[in-house]
Design a protein around this motif. Sequence first.
Motif, PDB file in Angstrom:
ATOM      1  N   LYS A   1       0.834  -1.210   0.000  1.00 23.55           N
ATOM      2  CA  LYS A   1       0.000   0.000   0.000  1.00 23.55           C
ATOM      3  C   LYS A   1       0.864   1.254   0.000  1.00 23.55           C
ATOM      4  CE  LYS A   1      -3.829   2.184   2.477  1.00 23.55           C
ATOM      5  NZ  LYS A   1      -4.757   2.073   3.637  1.00 23.55           N
ATOM      6  N   VAL A   2       1.944   1.233   0.795  1.00 23.25           N
ATOM      7  CA  VAL A   2       2.841   2.390   0.860  1.00 23.25           C
ATOM      8  C   VAL A   2       3.542   2.602  -0.475  1.00 23.25           C
ATOM      9  CG1 VAL A   2       4.929   3.311   1.932  1.00 23.25           C
ATOM     10  CG2 VAL A   2       3.193   2.193   3.343  1.00 23.25           C
ATOM     11  N   LEU A   3       4.072   1.518  -1.055  1.00 25.04           N
ATOM     12  CA  LEU A   3       4.797   1.624  -2.321  1.00 25.04           C
ATOM     13  C   LEU A   3       3.880   2.071  -3.449  1.00 25.04           C
ATOM     14  CD1 LEU A   3       7.126  -1.521  -2.200  1.00 25.04           C
ATOM     15  CD2 LEU A   3       7.693   0.854  -1.696  1.00 25.04           C
ATOM     16  N   PHE A   4       2.660   1.567  -3.463  1.00 21.25           N
ATOM     17  CA  PHE A   4       1.736   1.951  -4.528  1.00 21.25           C
ATOM     18  C   PHE A   4       1.336   3.415  -4.395  1.00 21.25           C
ATOM     19  CE2 PHE A   4      -2.333   2.036  -6.821  1.00 21.25           C
ATOM     20  CZ  PHE A   4      -1.933   1.435  -8.008  1.00 21.25           C
ATOM     21  N   HIS A   5       1.304   3.910  -3.158  1.00 23.42           N
ATOM     22  CA  HIS A   5       0.984   5.327  -2.952  1.00 23.42           C
ATOM     23  C   HIS A   5       2.076   6.218  -3.527  1.00 23.42           C
ATOM     24  CE1 HIS A   5      -0.710   8.915  -1.146  1.00 23.42           C
ATOM     25  NE2 HIS A   5       0.467   9.187  -0.617  1.00 23.42           N
ATOM     26  N   LEU A   6       3.305   5.727  -3.618  1.00 27.17           N
ATOM     27  CA  LEU A   6       4.415   6.508  -4.158  1.00 27.17           C
ATOM     28  C   LEU A   6       4.508   6.415  -5.680  1.00 27.17           C
ATOM     29  CD1 LEU A   6       7.177   5.603  -1.544  1.00 27.17           C
ATOM     30  CD2 LEU A   6       5.809   7.697  -1.649  1.00 27.17           C
ATOM     31  N   HIS A   7       3.596   5.678  -6.292  1.00 23.11           N
ATOM     32  CA  HIS A   7       3.617   5.438  -7.728  1.00 23.11           C
ATOM     33  C   HIS A   7       3.047   6.655  -8.469  1.00 23.11           C
ATOM     34  CE1 HIS A   7       2.301   2.759 -11.320  1.00 23.11           C
ATOM     35  NE2 HIS A   7       3.495   3.265 -11.514  1.00 23.11           N
ATOM     36  N   ILE A   8       3.893   7.367  -9.216  1.00 20.49           N
ATOM     37  CA  ILE A   8       3.472   8.593  -9.903  1.00 20.49           C
ATOM     38  C   ILE A   8       2.350   8.317 -10.890  1.00 20.49           C
ATOM     39  CG2 ILE A   8       4.206  10.406 -11.497  1.00 20.49           C
ATOM     40  CD1 ILE A   8       6.941  10.311 -10.284  1.00 20.49           C
ATOM     41  N   PHE A   9       2.471   7.253 -11.666  1.00 20.44           N
ATOM     42  CA  PHE A   9       1.495   6.987 -12.716  1.00 20.44           C
ATOM     43  C   PHE A   9       0.096   6.780 -12.153  1.00 20.44           C
ATOM     44  CE2 PHE A   9      -0.840   4.141 -15.544  1.00 20.44           C
ATOM     45  CZ  PHE A   9      -0.762   4.843 -16.738  1.00 20.44           C
ATOM     46  N   SER A  10      -0.003   6.033 -11.062  1.00 23.46           N
ATOM     47  CA  SER A  10      -1.320   5.764 -10.483  1.00 23.46           C
ATOM     48  C   SER A  10      -1.991   7.040  -9.998  1.00 23.46           C
ATOM     49  CB  SER A  10      -1.201   4.761  -9.331  1.00 23.46           C
ATOM     50  OG  SER A  10      -0.493   5.324  -8.234  1.00 23.46           O
ATOM     51  N   HIS A  11      -1.209   8.031  -9.602  1.00 24.09           N
ATOM     52  CA  HIS A  11      -1.778   9.303  -9.166  1.00 24.09           C
ATOM     53  C   HIS A  11      -2.203  10.156 -10.357  1.00 24.09           C
ATOM     54  CE1 HIS A  11      -1.166   9.059  -4.849  1.00 24.09           C
ATOM     55  NE2 HIS A  11       0.040   8.549  -5.066  1.00 24.09           N
ATOM     56  N   PHE A  12      -1.473  10.074 -11.451  1.00 24.35           N
ATOM     57  CA  PHE A  12      -1.779  10.928 -12.595  1.00 24.35           C
ATOM     58  C   PHE A  12      -2.966  10.428 -13.407  1.00 24.35           C
ATOM     59  CE2 PHE A  12      -1.391  12.116 -17.043  1.00 24.35           C
ATOM     60  CZ  PHE A  12      -1.306  13.500 -16.942  1.00 24.35           C
ATOM     61  N   ILE A  13      -3.112   9.117 -13.535  1.00 22.95           N
ATOM     62  CA  ILE A  13      -4.086   8.560 -14.466  1.00 22.95           C
ATOM     63  C   ILE A  13      -5.516   8.990 -14.135  1.00 22.95           C
ATOM     64  CG2 ILE A  13      -4.441   6.411 -13.184  1.00 22.95           C
ATOM     65  CD1 ILE A  13      -4.157   6.833 -17.022  1.00 22.95           C
ATOM     66  N   GLY A  14      -5.815   9.206 -12.847  1.00 21.83           N
ATOM     67  CA  GLY A  14      -7.161   9.629 -12.478  1.00 21.83           C
ATOM     68  C   GLY A  14      -7.546  10.972 -13.073  1.00 21.83           C
TER      69      GLY A  14
END
Length: 242
Positions: free
Chosen positions: A193-206
């Motif tokens: 969960k912590v590592l995925f929160h640091l994922h730039i792409f997952s934050h941008f795609i929304g």
Amino acid sequence: MFRNIKWIFWKEVRVFFGTYLAPLVLGGTAFLNSLFVLILNFNSGTNYAETTVVTFLSFMSTILIAMLIVSMGSITEEKNRGTLELLFTSPVTDLEIVAGKFLFGALVCLIVSVLVDGLFPLFLYFFWKAPLYIVASGTVGVFLLGLFTYSVGLFGSSLGKNQMISMLISIMILLTLWVIGFFSYLFDAVTRKVLFHLHIFSHFIGFSKGVLPLNSVIFFLSGTVFFLYLTVKVLESRRWRG
């Protein structure tokens, strides 16, 4: 304080628009957007949802490149020209130096996000009938990603001895945050969960899908502040070392 920040800001603006950097960054961004979006991705069989995502993913690539180019020499060139030592001996604090340079980066990011990229969302609206809220949210996402990238670039520039090393440091940081989410499944639930929160792409795609996710807005803004803080600390250590 604000007078010093304003002075540094306008100094950066004059250097940027008085050299090859402005046409390179602004013209190059427009060209790459045309290449990625108009030539490669736009076709008559694509609906607005798919086209919107493709468009803003293209913008994601070009804003990363543009802001890395703008930031890579921001502090490195000051050191190489000897003007950084001049700033250190003048009544300007490290925070004011970073704030002035960041405001300049925010201006360039705004120009790229709204003016240079602005033609393509108009195509989305008029030709693919994409809702304006998707166009707006995608533009916000590009702007926030640009701010974050510039702050990473400033930090890399404060560490590097030349522009290429600064660029490599910045790229390594961004790549780490880019790929870290892809390997998060290898870890336990909490770490994942912590590592995925640091994922730039997952934050941008929304943003490209018409959403303004609060956690992603906070991620980009807090990340920007974090790297600006690190940049100030690097300059402070350099000042004390002489």
